[in-house]
Design an enzyme around this catalytic site. Structure first.
Site, PDB file in Angstrom:
ATOM      1  N   TYR A 195       0.543  -1.394  -0.053  1.00 29.70           N
ATOM      2  CA  TYR A 195      -0.130   0.111   0.057  1.00 29.70           C
ATOM      3  C   TYR A 195       0.884   1.224  -0.009  1.00 29.70           C
ATOM      4  O   TYR A 195       0.382   2.444   0.284  1.00 29.70           O
ATOM      5  CB  TYR A 195      -0.895   0.017   1.238  1.00 29.70           C
ATOM      6  CG  TYR A 195      -2.166  -0.878   1.108  1.00 29.70           C
ATOM      7  CD1 TYR A 195      -2.141  -2.022   0.247  1.00 29.70           C
ATOM      8  CD2 TYR A 195      -3.230  -0.761   1.794  1.00 29.70           C
ATOM      9  CE1 TYR A 195      -3.270  -2.995   0.135  1.00 29.70           C
ATOM     10  CE2 TYR A 195      -4.432  -1.396   1.763  1.00 29.70           C
ATOM     11  CZ  TYR A 195      -4.381  -2.494   0.914  1.00 29.70           C
ATOM     12  OH  TYR A 195      -5.255  -3.526   1.073  1.00 29.70           O
ATOM     13  N   LYS A 198       4.703 -14.461   5.102  1.00 33.62           N
ATOM     14  CA  LYS A 198       4.718 -15.301   4.049  1.00 33.62           C
ATOM     15  C   LYS A 198       6.073 -15.398   3.548  1.00 33.62           C
ATOM     16  O   LYS A 198       6.782 -15.243   2.351  1.00 33.62           O
ATOM     17  CB  LYS A 198       3.891 -15.007   2.854  1.00 33.62           C
ATOM     18  CG  LYS A 198       3.630 -16.092   1.839  1.00 33.62           C
ATOM     19  CD  LYS A 198       3.094 -17.355   2.306  1.00 33.62           C
ATOM     20  CE  LYS A 198       2.938 -18.232   1.051  1.00 33.62           C
ATOM     21  NZ  LYS A 198       2.547 -19.587   1.524  1.00 33.62           N
ATOM     22  N   ASP A 253      -1.400 -17.805   4.593  1.00 30.55           N
ATOM     23  CA  ASP A 253      -2.531 -18.933   4.120  1.00 30.55           C
ATOM     24  C   ASP A 253      -2.827 -19.653   5.032  1.00 30.55           C
ATOM     25  O   ASP A 253      -4.016 -20.076   5.226  1.00 30.55           O
ATOM     26  CB  ASP A 253      -1.840 -19.614   2.789  1.00 30.55           C
ATOM     27  CG  ASP A 253      -0.556 -20.084   2.973  1.00 30.55           C
ATOM     28  OD1 ASP A 253       0.317 -19.696   3.902  1.00 30.55           O
ATOM     29  OD2 ASP A 253      -0.160 -20.734   2.209  1.00 30.55           O
ATOM     30  N   ASP A 270      -5.245  -6.229   5.982  1.00 24.58           N
ATOM     31  CA  ASP A 270      -6.499  -5.688   5.328  1.00 24.58           C
ATOM     32  C   ASP A 270      -7.577  -6.944   5.177  1.00 24.58           C
ATOM     33  O   ASP A 270      -8.385  -6.868   5.270  1.00 24.58           O
ATOM     34  CB  ASP A 270      -6.258  -5.047   4.276  1.00 24.58           C
ATOM     35  CG  ASP A 270      -7.478  -4.197   3.380  1.00 24.58           C
ATOM     36  OD1 ASP A 270      -8.532  -4.033   4.085  1.00 24.58           O
ATOM     37  OD2 ASP A 270      -7.261  -3.555   2.651  1.00 24.58           O
ATOM     38  N   ASP A 299     -10.871  -7.945   7.437  1.00 24.18           N
ATOM     39  CA  ASP A 299     -12.276  -8.120   6.601  1.00 24.18           C
ATOM     40  C   ASP A 299     -12.849  -9.513   6.845  1.00 24.18           C
ATOM     41  O   ASP A 299     -13.984  -9.825   7.002  1.00 24.18           O
ATOM     42  CB  ASP A 299     -12.121  -7.492   5.251  1.00 24.18           C
ATOM     43  CG  ASP A 299     -12.138  -6.176   5.126  1.00 24.18           C
ATOM     44  OD1 ASP A 299     -12.012  -5.700   6.094  1.00 24.18           O
ATOM     45  OD2 ASP A 299     -12.260  -5.516   4.020  1.00 24.18           O
TER      46      ASP A 299
END
Length: 332
Positions: A121, A167, A200, A224, A228
């Site tokens: 971002y 990750k 994951d 993010d 959500d």
């Protein structure tokens, strides 16, 4: 006088901000709301999604209350711009089950701490002929700063563990820095259990054993997405507040978007915004009032008599806000 910047934005952002302001105005606080513009309507009017005047107003306020905006293709995001300009480097997203709300899990209470200023971002993208390139920037300074805040939140909330999500098996350099920074900070908090998972695997665990989590700390994009998704575990985005916290500024917003499909019908759920107001009050060291607002929301949800359509009711946005205000008055 407490100066609060008010940015309603677009769509239901206007409706839920009105509800949040009504709750704030019902409290015994001397608040001066300074209105500012941002979003799609602002762009259509001024040619920019976030004027410099809006940034100036937010900088000069004790805190900022932000509704929701409709994205403008090709233009910068107002909320990301504000986070960066105010250096609100931590995005705090509590995930909590509420009595009276039909949801997947009724025993969840954890916090996602999302790094807010860098990662994918950062806005560092470019086009080269037939390809687009995005730079994922992860710094040791920002990674240690967000990790330290996550441990501090764990202590504050009496939580036992902090989980680092990354990750690093694929993003060896960037997430390698994030993970290493996390464990470097963890040495200062030996009383807190530390865990790390790939993003994951975390997504799977959120669906299968979310009760395991106390505090999750992760990078911008992962945070993010996971926050959500986690909101879906406890009833949806209409119940999901957030606070953007920095060393000098606080920016508070519901997680949901501007929902143009229902805007103007006054049926948007204001609970996420009102819970964001509670977070803002805590940031302003008004802990007693913050607790009252949160408890009032919980009581309204548990009684289940005044709910918006997303929760199975038929109440209007301000009906819910007024019911919260009534509950606050009962708590006096």
């Amino acid at each position: 006088m407490i100066k609060i910047a008010r940015i309603d934005g677009d769509g239901i952002g206007k409706e839920v901000t009105e509800a949040g302001v009504a709750v704030l105005e019902s409290l015994d606080l001397n608040i001066d709301f300074v209105e500012a513009e941002a979003g799609r309507e602002c762009f259509d009017k001024n040619g920019t999604t976030i004027p410099e005047e809006t940034i100036r107003i937010a900088r000069n306020a004790k805190a900022t209350l932000f509704g929701a905006i409709t994205s403008t293709p090709g233009e910068k995001s107002p909320i990301i711009t504000l986070r960066q300009e105010l250096d609100t480097y931590a995005n705090l997203r509590p995930i909590k089950s509420f009595k009276g709300v039909d949801c997947l899990f009724d025993d969840l209470d954890f916090l996602i701490v999302r790094e807010n200023t860098e990662g994918l971002y950062s806005g560092k993208e470019r086009l080269e002929e037939d390809k687009a390139i995005a730079h994922r920037v992860i710094t040791r300074k920002a990674s240690e700063r967000i990790s330290r805040l996550a441990f501090q939140e764990a202590i504050k909330l009496n939580k036992e563990s902090v989980t680092c999500v990354h990750k690093s098996n694929v993003l060896k350099k960037t997430d390698g820095v994030f993970k290493d920074s996390f464990y470097n900070v963890a040495k200062d908090y030996p009383q807190i259990k530390t865990i790390d998972y790939y993003v994951d695997a975390t997504a799977m665990y959120l669906l299968t054993k979310p009760q395991e989590f106390d505090v999750i700390v992760t990078s911008n994009l992962f945070g993010d997405i996971l926050s959500d998704a986690s909101a879906g575990l406890v009833g949806g985005l209409g119940l999901a507040p957030s606070g953007n916290i920095g060393d000098k500024h606080g920016l508070f917003e519901p997680v949901h978007g501007s929902a143009p499909d229902i805007a103007g019908n006054n049926i948007s759920n204001p609970i996420a915004m009102i819970l964001s107001v509670s977070m803002m009050l805590e940031y302003l060291n008004e802990d007693y009032l913050a607790s009252k607002v949160k408890t009032a929301c919980e009581n309204v949800l548990e009684k289940g008599k005044v709910l918006t359509p997303d929760l199975g009711g038929n109440a209007k946005t301000m009906d819910v806000a007024n019911e919260v205000i009534k509950e606050i008055e009962k708590l006096d």
